[in-house]
Design an enzyme around this catalytic site. Structure first.
Site, PDB file in Angstrom:
ATOM      1  N   ARG A   4     -58.553  93.074  29.717  1.00 59.17           N
ATOM      2  CA  ARG A   4     -59.577  92.852  30.727  1.00 59.17           C
ATOM      3  C   ARG A   4     -59.628  94.088  31.625  1.00 59.17           C
ATOM      4  O   ARG A   4     -58.601  94.712  31.913  1.00 59.17           O
ATOM      5  CB  ARG A   4     -59.260  91.612  31.585  1.00 59.17           C
ATOM      6  CG  ARG A   4     -59.573  90.290  30.909  1.00 59.17           C
ATOM      7  CD  ARG A   4     -61.069  90.054  30.867  1.00 59.17           C
ATOM      8  NE  ARG A   4     -61.413  88.710  30.414  1.00 59.17           N
ATOM      9  CZ  ARG A   4     -61.780  88.403  29.177  1.00 59.17           C
ATOM     10  NH1 ARG A   4     -61.805  89.341  28.249  1.00 59.17           N
ATOM     11  NH2 ARG A   4     -62.095  87.163  28.864  1.00 59.17           N
TER      12      ARG A   4
ATOM     13  N   GLU B 117     -69.013  95.458  34.398  1.00 54.44           N
ATOM     14  CA  GLU B 117     -69.702  95.607  33.120  1.00 54.44           C
ATOM     15  C   GLU B 117     -71.162  95.180  33.272  1.00 54.44           C
ATOM     16  O   GLU B 117     -71.421  94.113  33.836  1.00 54.44           O
ATOM     17  CB  GLU B 117     -69.015  94.763  32.039  1.00 54.44           C
ATOM     18  CG  GLU B 117     -67.586  95.220  31.745  1.00 54.44           C
ATOM     19  CD  GLU B 117     -66.907  94.435  30.637  1.00 54.44           C
ATOM     20  OE1 GLU B 117     -67.538  93.520  30.051  1.00 54.44           O
ATOM     21  OE2 GLU B 117     -65.737  94.728  30.343  1.00 54.44           O
TER      22      GLU B 117
ATOM     23  N   HIS C 104     -67.253  96.572  25.451  1.00 56.97           N
ATOM     24  CA  HIS C 104     -66.637  95.252  25.288  1.00 56.97           C
ATOM     25  C   HIS C 104     -66.963  94.663  23.916  1.00 56.97           C
ATOM     26  O   HIS C 104     -67.507  93.560  23.802  1.00 56.97           O
ATOM     27  CB  HIS C 104     -67.092  94.300  26.400  1.00 56.97           C
ATOM     28  CG  HIS C 104     -66.106  93.196  26.656  1.00 56.97           C
ATOM     29  ND1 HIS C 104     -65.864  92.679  27.908  1.00 56.97           N
ATOM     30  CD2 HIS C 104     -65.291  92.493  25.824  1.00 56.97           C
ATOM     31  CE1 HIS C 104     -64.964  91.714  27.840  1.00 56.97           C
ATOM     32  NE2 HIS C 104     -64.594  91.590  26.583  1.00 56.97           N
TER      33      HIS C 104
END
Length: 305
Positions: A213, A242, A261
């Site tokens: 993360r 993000e 991601h």
């Protein structure tokens, strides 16, 4: 969702309609795993018994009301293990074989001979000893790296890592690693664990890979460490914000590899996520034990579950 719709009333909703959809619902499949809509809609969860999230990490739903409730939380552990392990190996090879510079030189049509590095015999510290961390350890070991882990409990007889160091002594062991891989779950204890002190403890030649993360890292400290040469590079698939803002300094650093991601998202991954939920739904209807039950106080599925 196929067979599930044959035996249950299925409601589809977006974030705006979540409150209405939750009323009277017994189970919730949270397919948009990074959504922050659930806490504000929680007041409408008048019958909810089970929440399943389409991710391995459950930090987006770890708000106090859910933790205190009797709602069972399950995750999608197992879907992403091998694909993320392949991603990590690929990024390590990209660093060692100087792939990013080769691509830049190719764009420039420049023929420039260089020498590159071996990965066999180098050392990797995998921070996070869950199923994904274990898959990473097995793949890196198969590629010839010397692998150790860092987790809650220190031990010397782990089948995948061999030696596991306690994360509360992490900085003692960071200096030994050529590659540091972050795959720990995001909890109150792990948030910001990679800070200025951690980066200062690493070798100047070390590379940092984050597939856990973004909030595991103090991003400003990472940028400062890269600028100062405290570490040699970083491969980052996750970020505390993000999408990563277009003006962020990480974009323009030659020693940084960025992906959006996607380290676990291989062809067919969406179908696999639905299949995990469908199997747990079958178990739930049959009164069988659910798979991947999260300990809501720890924030992840305990080992052996």
């Amino acid at each position: 969702m196929g067979p599930i719709e044959d035996v249950a009333e299925v409601r589809y909703t977006d974030a705006a309609g979540l409150s209405d959809a939750l009323r009277g619902a017994d189970a919730l499949f949270m397919y948009e795993f990074l959504s922050t809509a659930l806490p504000s809609a929680w007041h409408a969860a008048d019958r909810l018994q089970w929440l399943h999230i389409a991710a391995a990490g459950v930090d987006p739903v770890m708000f106090p009301e859910l933790r205190a409730s009797d709602v069972v939380l399950t995750n999608s552990r197992g879907v992403f293990d091998d694909s993320i392990a392949e991603y990590v190996l690929g990024q390590i090879l990209a660093f060692a074989k100087d792939m990013p510079r080769s691509l830049r030189l190719q764009d420039e049509r420049t023929w420039k001979h260089r020498e590159t590095e071996r990965i066999a015999g180098t050392s990797a510290l995998v921070v996070g000893t869950g199923p994904i961390g274990r898959a990473i350890a097995r793949m890196l070991r198969a590629a010839g790296l010397r692998v150790s882990g860092a987790g809650r409990r220190a031990r010397d007889d782990d089948p995948d890592f061999g030696t596991v160091h306690a994360t509360d002594r992490l900085t003692d062991h960071l200096p030994d690693a050529d590659y540091v891989v972050a795959i720990a779950p995001l909890t109150d204890q792990t948030k910001g664990m990679f800070d200025a002190r951690a980066f200062a403890a690493m070798k100047p030649s070390a590379r940092f890979v984050n597939v856990g993360r973004g909030e595991l890292v103090v991003t400003a400290d990472l940028v400062a460490a890269l600028r100062a040469g405290d570490i040699a590079g970083a491969a980052l698939d996750v970020f505390d914000t993000e999408p990563l803002p277009a003006d962020h300094p990480l974009w323009t650093m030659d020693q940084v590899l960025i992906s959006p991601h996607m380290s676990g998202d291989v062809v067919g991954w969406r179908n696999e996520l639905v299949a995990v939920f469908a199997e747990n739904f079958r178990r739930w209807r049959a009164g069988e034990p659910l798979r991947n039950v999260v300990d809501k106080q720890l924030g992840y599925v305990p080992s052996g579950s």
